[in-house]
Structures are given as structure tokens and as C-alpha cells.
Design a protein around this motif. Sequence first.
Motif, PDB file in Angstrom:
ATOM      1  N   LEU A   1       0.810  -1.215   0.000  1.00 44.76           N
ATOM      2  CA  LEU A   1       0.000   0.000   0.000  1.00 44.76           C
ATOM      3  C   LEU A   1       0.848   1.271   0.000  1.00 44.76           C
ATOM      4  O   LEU A   1       0.379   2.336  -0.403  1.00 44.76           O
ATOM      5  CB  LEU A   1      -0.931   0.011   1.209  1.00 44.76           C
ATOM      6  CG  LEU A   1      -1.917  -1.173   1.296  1.00 44.76           C
ATOM      7  CD1 LEU A   1      -2.695  -1.128   2.600  1.00 44.76           C
ATOM      8  CD2 LEU A   1      -2.867  -1.173   0.110  1.00 44.76           C
ATOM      9  N   PHE A   2       2.077   1.174   0.484  1.00 50.61           N
ATOM     10  CA  PHE A   2       2.978   2.323   0.540  1.00 50.61           C
ATOM     11  C   PHE A   2       4.323   1.955  -0.078  1.00 50.61           C
ATOM     12  O   PHE A   2       4.824   0.837   0.084  1.00 50.61           O
ATOM     13  CB  PHE A   2       3.216   2.771   1.989  1.00 50.61           C
ATOM     14  CG  PHE A   2       1.993   3.310   2.685  1.00 50.61           C
ATOM     15  CD1 PHE A   2       1.570   4.620   2.457  1.00 50.61           C
ATOM     16  CD2 PHE A   2       1.285   2.521   3.563  1.00 50.61           C
ATOM     17  CE1 PHE A   2       0.466   5.107   3.111  1.00 50.61           C
ATOM     18  CE2 PHE A   2       0.166   3.006   4.214  1.00 50.61           C
ATOM     19  CZ  PHE A   2      -0.251   4.312   3.982  1.00 50.61           C
ATOM     20  N   ASN A   3       4.917   2.898  -0.803  1.00 58.46           N
ATOM     21  CA  ASN A   3       6.326   2.822  -1.173  1.00 58.46           C
ATOM     22  C   ASN A   3       7.094   3.585  -0.112  1.00 58.46           C
ATOM     23  O   ASN A   3       6.838   4.766   0.111  1.00 58.46           O
ATOM     24  CB  ASN A   3       6.568   3.458  -2.549  1.00 58.46           C
ATOM     25  CG  ASN A   3       6.123   2.540  -3.676  1.00 58.46           C
ATOM     26  OD1 ASN A   3       6.311   1.317  -3.588  1.00 58.46           O
ATOM     27  ND2 ASN A   3       5.555   3.116  -4.740  1.00 58.46           N
ATOM     28  N   ARG A   4       8.030   2.899   0.555  1.00 56.38           N
ATOM     29  CA  ARG A   4       8.755   3.504   1.657  1.00 56.38           C
ATOM     30  C   ARG A   4      10.222   3.654   1.282  1.00 56.38           C
ATOM     31  O   ARG A   4      10.856   2.706   0.793  1.00 56.38           O
ATOM     32  CB  ARG A   4       8.654   2.644   2.914  1.00 56.38           C
ATOM     33  CG  ARG A   4       7.234   2.275   3.346  1.00 56.38           C
ATOM     34  CD  ARG A   4       7.307   1.193   4.419  1.00 56.38           C
ATOM     35  NE  ARG A   4       6.028   0.735   4.926  1.00 56.38           N
ATOM     36  CZ  ARG A   4       5.237  -0.137   4.336  1.00 56.38           C
ATOM     37  NH1 ARG A   4       5.595  -0.660   3.164  1.00 56.38           N
ATOM     38  NH2 ARG A   4       4.089  -0.506   4.873  1.00 56.38           N
ATOM     39  N   THR A   5      10.744   4.837   1.488  1.00 56.04           N
ATOM     40  CA  THR A   5      12.191   5.062   1.408  1.00 56.04           C
ATOM     41  C   THR A   5      12.590   5.728   2.709  1.00 56.04           C
ATOM     42  O   THR A   5      11.762   6.023   3.562  1.00 56.04           O
ATOM     43  CB  THR A   5      12.547   5.976   0.209  1.00 56.04           C
ATOM     44  OG1 THR A   5      12.023   7.284   0.458  1.00 56.04           O
ATOM     45  CG2 THR A   5      11.976   5.422  -1.094  1.00 56.04           C
ATOM     46  N   GLN A   6      13.885   5.978   2.841  1.00 58.37           N
ATOM     47  CA  GLN A   6      14.341   6.643   4.074  1.00 58.37           C
ATOM     48  C   GLN A   6      13.814   8.068   4.165  1.00 58.37           C
ATOM     49  O   GLN A   6      13.651   8.607   5.256  1.00 58.37           O
ATOM     50  CB  GLN A   6      15.869   6.653   4.123  1.00 58.37           C
ATOM     51  CG  GLN A   6      16.465   5.271   4.383  1.00 58.37           C
ATOM     52  CD  GLN A   6      17.971   5.336   4.554  1.00 58.37           C
ATOM     53  OE1 GLN A   6      18.612   6.302   4.158  1.00 58.37           O
ATOM     54  NE2 GLN A   6      18.544   4.295   5.163  1.00 58.37           N
ATOM     55  N   ARG A   7      13.525   8.673   2.993  1.00 58.34           N
ATOM     56  CA  ARG A   7      13.102  10.068   3.003  1.00 58.34           C
ATOM     57  C   ARG A   7      11.608  10.255   2.731  1.00 58.34           C
ATOM     58  O   ARG A   7      11.026  11.253   3.162  1.00 58.34           O
ATOM     59  CB  ARG A   7      13.889  10.864   1.944  1.00 58.34           C
ATOM     60  CG  ARG A   7      15.363  10.986   2.268  1.00 58.34           C
ATOM     61  CD  ARG A   7      16.025  11.936   1.304  1.00 58.34           C
ATOM     62  NE  ARG A   7      17.424  12.147   1.620  1.00 58.34           N
ATOM     63  CZ  ARG A   7      18.224  12.991   0.970  1.00 58.34           C
ATOM     64  NH1 ARG A   7      17.732  13.688  -0.048  1.00 58.34           N
ATOM     65  NH2 ARG A   7      19.487  13.127   1.314  1.00 58.34           N
ATOM     66  N   HIS A   8      11.009   9.326   2.025  1.00 59.28           N
ATOM     67  CA  HIS A   8       9.647   9.563   1.571  1.00 59.28           C
ATOM     68  C   HIS A   8       8.765   8.337   1.809  1.00 59.28           C
ATOM     69  O   HIS A   8       9.237   7.198   1.799  1.00 59.28           O
ATOM     70  CB  HIS A   8       9.626   9.905   0.071  1.00 59.28           C
ATOM     71  CG  HIS A   8      10.403  11.132  -0.275  1.00 59.28           C
ATOM     72  ND1 HIS A   8       9.984  12.410   0.053  1.00 59.28           N
ATOM     73  CD2 HIS A   8      11.594  11.277  -0.927  1.00 59.28           C
ATOM     74  CE1 HIS A   8      10.879  13.275  -0.383  1.00 59.28           C
ATOM     75  NE2 HIS A   8      11.868  12.620  -0.981  1.00 59.28           N
TER      76      HIS A   8
END
Length: 297
Positions: free
Chosen positions: A42-49
Motif C-alpha cells: 500500500l505504501f512505497n517507503r524510502t528513508q526520506r519519503h
Amino acid sequence: MRYFLAVAEQLNFGRAAEQLGIAQPNLSQQIKALEEIVGAQLFNRTQRHVKLTAAGELFSQEARAALDHAGAALAKAQRAGRGELGRIAVGYVGSASYTGALIDILSAFRESYPDVEIDLHELEMQEQLPRIAAGTLDIGFIRPPVEMPLGVGASLILREELVLALPERHPRAEGETVALADLRGESFLTPHHGAGVSFTQYTRQACEAAGFSPTFGRQAADFVTILSLVGIGFGVALVPASCQVLRLPGVRYLQLAGAEVRASLSLASRRSEPSPLVHAFLQQGALYRAEHRRKTD
């Protein structure tokens, strides 16, 4: 879904966790568990976004609608539990409307519970009581005394004087009052009641107090018909004082000299009634009774 929508709005797990009042690791576990149920990320997760995926975008729309619907359903259930929503079936004898009690109680109830549907039926008393016992009618405006079905009780809301209705061409019609003893040879008209019930009983009690047993004549379904029969000349009738609002041609009303008998109007309902709506209606009746007593005492 609520946790998911918080993250979808904030696009930040830390801020969403703070908004929800839970620890961030717990929130992350809840979202991961939801994604496993959905079977999609459901979410794309990165360290910043943090961004919603295409599946997340679609799910957020449906989740928001589902939570809105659930909230509305919860609010409706809570209002129904407080007696603010639903439907109530009310029966009444016609004379209840002449007293003003029917109008006053129903008006006050509607003002307090505007979203409650009131199903109103004019019914003879003997029709109301079995319907109340069977659960197809919730409240009945009735005229005791009458034998009550098992499980049905009644609470008094008012008592009123009786007056005599007689043809205007009757020899006694010229005065303002009449002694009931002067009418011992008359035929007394009553509603469709058996011996010992309502106005049959009131008529018998009043006449016996005046020293004679009444001769009963025709019976009718309601007081409009009874008064019409009086005007035609079929007899006289003891009626509740509130019937004087009915100004039928050929009918005069006289006060009774020294009469002690009074007519009752009561609310009938099931004794073990669980509905908060019915209890609220009965409470409105009790308030009317208290106000009526204050005005008449």
C-alpha cells in the motif's frame, strides 16, 4: 483502516503515530499486517519519503468511505439505543383528540424526537388492547375501566367531568344545568362497550348515584355518531366534557348538578416493554399528567 488512513494523510509514519497516540513500531506492524490481508503493498517507503502505491490510492478511497459508513451506523445505533430513532405505533380513541391530550403529548414527543416515525391509528379501545398485547401497537390512548390483556398496563393522564348531551328540542334543554334524576325515563346512548366498561360503566355509576338504573339505548363506534343520534332524537348521552368542542346541529350540552363521576383517559402499553422509545413516550404522558393536575388543582 484508521491507522492506514492516518499514514495516508500524513505520509509520515512518525507524525501518524503521534496523531494516533501509539508507538511508531506498532503502527508499522499494523500497516504490514494490513498489507498482508490486502495482498498488495500500500505504501512505497524510502528513508526520506512515504508514498501511496496505486493499490494504496484506491484502497484509501474505499477505506475512507467504509469508516464514514461505520461511523454513521454507530451513531444511528447509539441514537436508537437512547430512543432518538426508530418507529412507534400509537392508537387512540377519537375522544382523546378532543381533550387536547393526544395533540399535546404527540407534539411534545415529536419536538423531542424529530427523527422518530409515528404510526398513528384511530381505533376503538377493544381493538387497541389486543394489538398492544400482540406487539403490533406500542401505545394506546384508552378510556378505562376495561379489562386489560395479560402483560398490558395503563397509566392515567387525565380525568374530566361528564356533561349531558340531549336534543335541543328536549324539555330540559333550556337550562344550563340538569339533575340526572330528572332523566330516569330517558334512553342513554353509549359507545360499543360491554357492561362495566368505560362510558357504559360511567353512565351506570352516575345514574345509580342519582337514584335510578339507566335504560341503555343504541350504541355507536364513536362520540360523533352518538351525538348525531342524540340530535336526531334517539336518546341522551353522558359524554366527556371535552366533547363540547363538537358543535353538532340539534345537540345541546348541559352541566350535571352534583355529579361526582369523572371520565379517565390513560396510556396503555406492555408492562415489560424494552423499547426506550415507548418509555420516552410514556414519560411525556407523565409530564402531561403533572401539568394537567397543576392547572386543574
